[in-house]
Design a protein around this motif. Structure first.
Motif, PDB file in Angstrom:
ATOM      1  N   THR A 104     -32.055  13.413 -57.338  1.00 53.89           N
ATOM      2  CA  THR A 104     -32.366  12.275 -57.525  1.00 53.89           C
ATOM      3  C   THR A 104     -33.580  11.640 -56.407  1.00 53.89           C
ATOM      4  O   THR A 104     -34.275  10.509 -56.632  1.00 53.89           O
ATOM      5  CB  THR A 104     -31.101  11.068 -57.287  1.00 53.89           C
ATOM      6  N   HIS A 105     -33.036  12.092 -55.207  1.00 47.55           N
ATOM      7  CA  HIS A 105     -34.292  11.506 -54.161  1.00 47.55           C
ATOM      8  C   HIS A 105     -35.608  11.746 -54.663  1.00 47.55           C
ATOM      9  O   HIS A 105     -36.633  11.079 -54.430  1.00 47.55           O
ATOM     10  CB  HIS A 105     -34.001  12.583 -52.591  1.00 47.55           C
ATOM     11  N   LEU A 106     -36.157  13.019 -55.055  1.00 50.03           N
ATOM     12  CA  LEU A 106     -37.252  13.553 -55.734  1.00 50.03           C
ATOM     13  C   LEU A 106     -37.740  12.434 -56.616  1.00 50.03           C
ATOM     14  O   LEU A 106     -38.819  12.250 -56.759  1.00 50.03           O
ATOM     15  CB  LEU A 106     -37.274  14.850 -55.889  1.00 50.03           C
ATOM     16  N   LYS A 107     -36.853  12.326 -57.755  1.00 48.33           N
ATOM     17  CA  LYS A 107     -37.123  11.452 -58.896  1.00 48.33           C
ATOM     18  C   LYS A 107     -37.363   9.812 -58.505  1.00 48.33           C
ATOM     19  O   LYS A 107     -38.392   9.211 -58.967  1.00 48.33           O
ATOM     20  CB  LYS A 107     -36.055  11.345 -59.891  1.00 48.33           C
ATOM     21  N   ILE A 108     -36.678   9.447 -57.612  1.00 48.20           N
ATOM     22  CA  ILE A 108     -36.922   8.099 -57.111  1.00 48.20           C
ATOM     23  C   ILE A 108     -38.056   8.036 -56.033  1.00 48.20           C
ATOM     24  O   ILE A 108     -38.939   7.014 -56.167  1.00 48.20           O
ATOM     25  CB  ILE A 108     -35.666   7.565 -56.211  1.00 48.20           C
ATOM     26  N   THR A 109     -38.449   9.043 -55.184  1.00 52.37           N
ATOM     27  CA  THR A 109     -39.559   9.014 -54.768  1.00 52.37           C
ATOM     28  C   THR A 109     -41.038   9.165 -55.288  1.00 52.37           C
ATOM     29  O   THR A 109     -42.024   8.295 -55.218  1.00 52.37           O
ATOM     30  CB  THR A 109     -39.627  10.016 -53.641  1.00 52.37           C
ATOM     31  N   ALA A 110     -40.704   9.770 -56.403  1.00 53.60           N
ATOM     32  CA  ALA A 110     -41.921   9.980 -57.393  1.00 53.60           C
ATOM     33  C   ALA A 110     -41.970   8.549 -58.247  1.00 53.60           C
ATOM     34  O   ALA A 110     -43.200   8.079 -58.301  1.00 53.60           O
ATOM     35  CB  ALA A 110     -41.536  10.860 -58.608  1.00 53.60           C
ATOM     36  N   THR A 111     -40.899   7.973 -58.609  1.00 57.55           N
ATOM     37  CA  THR A 111     -41.092   6.602 -59.147  1.00 57.55           C
ATOM     38  C   THR A 111     -41.878   5.497 -58.021  1.00 57.55           C
ATOM     39  O   THR A 111     -42.635   4.732 -58.731  1.00 57.55           O
ATOM     40  CB  THR A 111     -39.600   6.062 -59.607  1.00 57.55           C
ATOM     41  N   LEU A 112     -41.316   5.561 -56.958  1.00 51.74           N
ATOM     42  CA  LEU A 112     -41.737   4.657 -56.128  1.00 51.74           C
ATOM     43  C   LEU A 112     -43.117   4.598 -55.792  1.00 51.74           C
ATOM     44  O   LEU A 112     -44.063   3.718 -55.455  1.00 51.74           O
ATOM     45  CB  LEU A 112     -40.923   4.555 -54.795  1.00 51.74           C
ATOM     46  N   HIS A 113     -43.820   6.148 -55.749  1.00 53.42           N
ATOM     47  CA  HIS A 113     -45.283   6.453 -55.246  1.00 53.42           C
ATOM     48  C   HIS A 113     -45.967   6.028 -56.651  1.00 53.42           C
ATOM     49  O   HIS A 113     -47.143   5.169 -56.399  1.00 53.42           O
ATOM     50  CB  HIS A 113     -45.184   7.863 -55.391  1.00 53.42           C
ATOM     51  N   GLN A 114     -45.501   5.967 -57.834  1.00 51.50           N
ATOM     52  CA  GLN A 114     -46.363   5.423 -58.963  1.00 51.50           C
ATOM     53  C   GLN A 114     -46.396   4.050 -59.058  1.00 51.50           C
ATOM     54  O   GLN A 114     -47.332   3.132 -59.123  1.00 51.50           O
ATOM     55  CB  GLN A 114     -45.640   5.742 -60.534  1.00 51.50           C
ATOM     56  N   LEU A 115     -45.162   3.382 -58.549  1.00 50.37           N
ATOM     57  CA  LEU A 115     -45.022   1.914 -58.591  1.00 50.37           C
ATOM     58  C   LEU A 115     -45.719   1.323 -57.594  1.00 50.37           C
ATOM     59  O   LEU A 115     -46.824   0.322 -57.889  1.00 50.37           O
ATOM     60  CB  LEU A 115     -43.845   1.419 -58.484  1.00 50.37           C
ATOM     61  N   ALA A 116     -45.439   1.561 -56.248  1.00 47.57           N
ATOM     62  CA  ALA A 116     -46.036   1.001 -55.022  1.00 47.57           C
ATOM     63  C   ALA A 116     -47.659   1.572 -54.821  1.00 47.57           C
ATOM     64  O   ALA A 116     -48.355   0.541 -54.406  1.00 47.57           O
ATOM     65  CB  ALA A 116     -45.421   1.121 -53.964  1.00 47.57           C
ATOM     66  N   TYR A 117     -47.882   2.672 -54.763  1.00 50.59           N
ATOM     67  CA  TYR A 117     -49.452   3.314 -54.686  1.00 50.59           C
ATOM     68  C   TYR A 117     -50.113   3.419 -55.950  1.00 50.59           C
ATOM     69  O   TYR A 117     -51.441   3.843 -55.491  1.00 50.59           O
ATOM     70  CB  TYR A 117     -49.111   4.506 -53.930  1.00 50.59           C
ATOM     71  N   GLY A 118     -49.639   3.386 -57.146  1.00 50.39           N
ATOM     72  CA  GLY A 118     -50.409   3.656 -58.424  1.00 50.39           C
ATOM     73  C   GLY A 118     -50.857   4.881 -58.630  1.00 50.39           C
ATOM     74  O   GLY A 118     -51.901   5.472 -59.261  1.00 50.39           O
ATOM     75  N   TYR A 119     -50.047   5.856 -58.090  1.00 52.09           N
ATOM     76  CA  TYR A 119     -50.122   7.429 -58.366  1.00 52.09           C
ATOM     77  C   TYR A 119     -50.082   7.582 -59.971  1.00 52.09           C
ATOM     78  O   TYR A 119     -49.407   7.232 -60.413  1.00 52.09           O
ATOM     79  CB  TYR A 119     -49.016   8.234 -57.491  1.00 52.09           C
ATOM     80  N   ALA A 120     -50.872   8.514 -60.289  1.00 53.57           N
ATOM     81  CA  ALA A 120     -50.656   9.186 -61.646  1.00 53.57           C
ATOM     82  C   ALA A 120     -49.671  10.183 -61.608  1.00 53.57           C
ATOM     83  O   ALA A 120     -49.337  10.779 -60.463  1.00 53.57           O
ATOM     84  CB  ALA A 120     -51.885   9.783 -61.991  1.00 53.57           C
ATOM     85  N   PRO A 121     -48.643  10.240 -62.531  1.00 56.73           N
ATOM     86  CA  PRO A 121     -47.647  11.287 -62.596  1.00 56.73           C
ATOM     87  C   PRO A 121     -48.192  12.766 -62.015  1.00 56.73           C
ATOM     88  O   PRO A 121     -47.130  13.473 -61.520  1.00 56.73           O
ATOM     89  CB  PRO A 121     -47.140  11.266 -63.934  1.00 56.73           C
ATOM     90  N   ASP A 122     -49.410  13.288 -62.436  1.00 55.84           N
ATOM     91  CA  ASP A 122     -49.656  14.578 -62.002  1.00 55.84           C
ATOM     92  C   ASP A 122     -50.226  14.638 -60.678  1.00 55.84           C
ATOM     93  O   ASP A 122     -50.250  15.810 -60.346  1.00 55.84           O
ATOM     94  CB  ASP A 122     -50.684  14.929 -63.066  1.00 55.84           C
ATOM     95  N   GLU A 123     -50.217  13.466 -59.812  1.00 53.92           N
ATOM     96  CA  GLU A 123     -50.712  13.672 -58.508  1.00 53.92           C
ATOM     97  C   GLU A 123     -49.409  14.003 -57.581  1.00 53.92           C
ATOM     98  O   GLU A 123     -49.679  14.276 -56.316  1.00 53.92           O
ATOM     99  CB  GLU A 123     -51.213  12.332 -58.168  1.00 53.92           C
ATOM    100  N   LEU A 124     -48.100  14.244 -58.175  1.00 54.20           N
ATOM    101  CA  LEU A 124     -47.007  14.320 -57.444  1.00 54.20           C
ATOM    102  C   LEU A 124     -46.660  15.893 -57.406  1.00 54.20           C
ATOM    103  O   LEU A 124     -45.645  16.287 -56.654  1.00 54.20           O
ATOM    104  CB  LEU A 124     -46.200  13.443 -57.829  1.00 54.20           C
ATOM    105  N   ASP A 125     -47.439  16.615 -57.744  1.00 52.89           N
ATOM    106  CA  ASP A 125     -46.823  17.971 -58.041  1.00 52.89           C
ATOM    107  C   ASP A 125     -46.944  18.876 -56.876  1.00 52.89           C
ATOM    108  O   ASP A 125     -45.972  19.405 -56.392  1.00 52.89           O
ATOM    109  CB  ASP A 125     -47.913  18.833 -58.996  1.00 52.89           C
TER     110      ASP A 125
END
Length: 338
Positions: free
Chosen positions: A70-91
């Motif tokens: 869950t930590h990984l998923k929430i961190t990925a979500t917040l990166h997309q929301l707050a910083y505008g990351y694309a989903p494939d930038e978190l690999d």
């Protein structure tokens, strides 16, 4: 391990890859055996994240393996929301596929909207609007203001006035220049029509009163418009292209960002209205379908009344000018006493 034939060896290898893929990414009926499989080290990514931000590592699952936590998923979500990351930038950092990052964002948005929309995204009450009027008039000398519009396309597709036309919006009377009005108005620019609920500035003011009014109207309108800029600055996902999201997904993202923004405003003590109130729309409908249609047409005519538009703007001009004259008089008295 040796197999009896090369065909059996390739079959067993494909089955192992499919089983590993389903355990890491979740079961999928559309998985093709011929696609390229990327082995991701979720253990190492999770340990790195815990070392960076958290205190302890959660226990492994029943299989003795730590999947996508869950930590990984929430961190990925917040990166997309707050910083505008694309989903494939978190690999690389989170060892997470684009699909899982996108699904994590969507699931998070659904939870926010379902759990908190009643508290942080409800319709305003009469008391809310009265408090908003008071705060706005203190800053801009404009009473009875609801909001701002600057794009005619919004008006053509919006349901902004549906609650008013259906008689589900509470009357909020206010007095300007000795004249009482029942409903608030919206600040708009010159491209909008001359409706009773729009107050527009003069593109070419002919006298000092109109010039002063246009300056005050533009200042108040821009103050409201900048609130969306604040929202974009807080959630950079709103600055990015919509990508391949569906219409409902885009709507949920927008709603969730507004809700979380209102949460932050409330936690900082800057909210105007209370959040622990359940909205119940006003129901003043007539009994028959014919009566409802007639009432709807009457309210539409009232909304499009140009005479009310001009009268309201004229009363606002006199109201704002009177406030200015009073302020100048008070300043002269203070200078005389000094």
């Amino acid at each position: 391990m040796a197999y009896s034939s090369s065909s059996d060896e390739y079959t067993m290898l494909a089955l192992e890859m499919l089983e590993a893929d389903q355990s890491d990414e979740g079961d999928s009926s559309n998985v093709r055996l011929t696609r390229r499989y990327i082995r991701r080290d979720h253990h190492e990514a999770h340990d790195r994240l815990i070392r960076d931000y958290f205190a302890e590592r959660p226990k492994p699952d029943c299989r003795g393996e730590l999947g996508i936590s869950t930590h990984l998923k929430i961190t990925a979500t917040l990166h997309q929301l707050a910083y505008g990351y694309a989903p494939d930038e978190l690999d690389e950092y989170l060892q997470m596929s684009e699909r899982v990052a996108r699904e994590s964002l969507q699931n998070f948005m659904k939870c926010i909207v379902v759990l908190y929309s009643n508290d942080y995204m409800r319709e305003p009450t009469r008391e809310d609007m009265e408090r908003l009027y008071e705060v706005h008039e203190e800053n801009h000398d404009f009473p009875g203001m609801l909001g701002s519009n600057n794009d005619i396309n919004v008006l053509n597709t919006s349901s902004l006035f549906e609650s008013m036309l259906n008689d589900n919006f509470p009357d909020i009377p206010y007095v300007i220049n000795g004249v009482e009005y029942k409903r608030g108005y919206y600040l708009a620019d010159e491209i909008y029509p001359q409706w009773a609920s729009f107050v527009k500035a003069y593109s070419s003011a002919a006298n000092p009163k109109s010039k002063y009014f246009s300056r005050k109207q533009s200042k108040a309108r821009k103050d409201v418009e900048r609130t969306f800029g604040i929202l974009q600055g807080r959630w950079h996902i709103l600055q990015q292209p919509a990508r391949a999201y569906s219409l409902k997904a885009i709507q949920r993202i927008m709603y969730a960002c507004i809700i979380m923004h209102n949460m932050i405003v409330g936690d900082n003590g800057f909210n105007i209205s209370e959040n622990n109130w359940v909205y119940e729309p006003v129901q003043n409908m007539q009994t028959t379908w014919y009566d409802r249609c007639e009432e709807y047409k009457a309210r539409t005519k009232e909304l499009h009344d140009r005479e009310v538009h001009e009268r309201l703007r004229g009363d606002l001009i006199e109201h704002v000018w009177a406030i200015r004259a009073q302020e100048e008089e008070e300043e002269d008295e203070d200078e005389g006493e000094e």
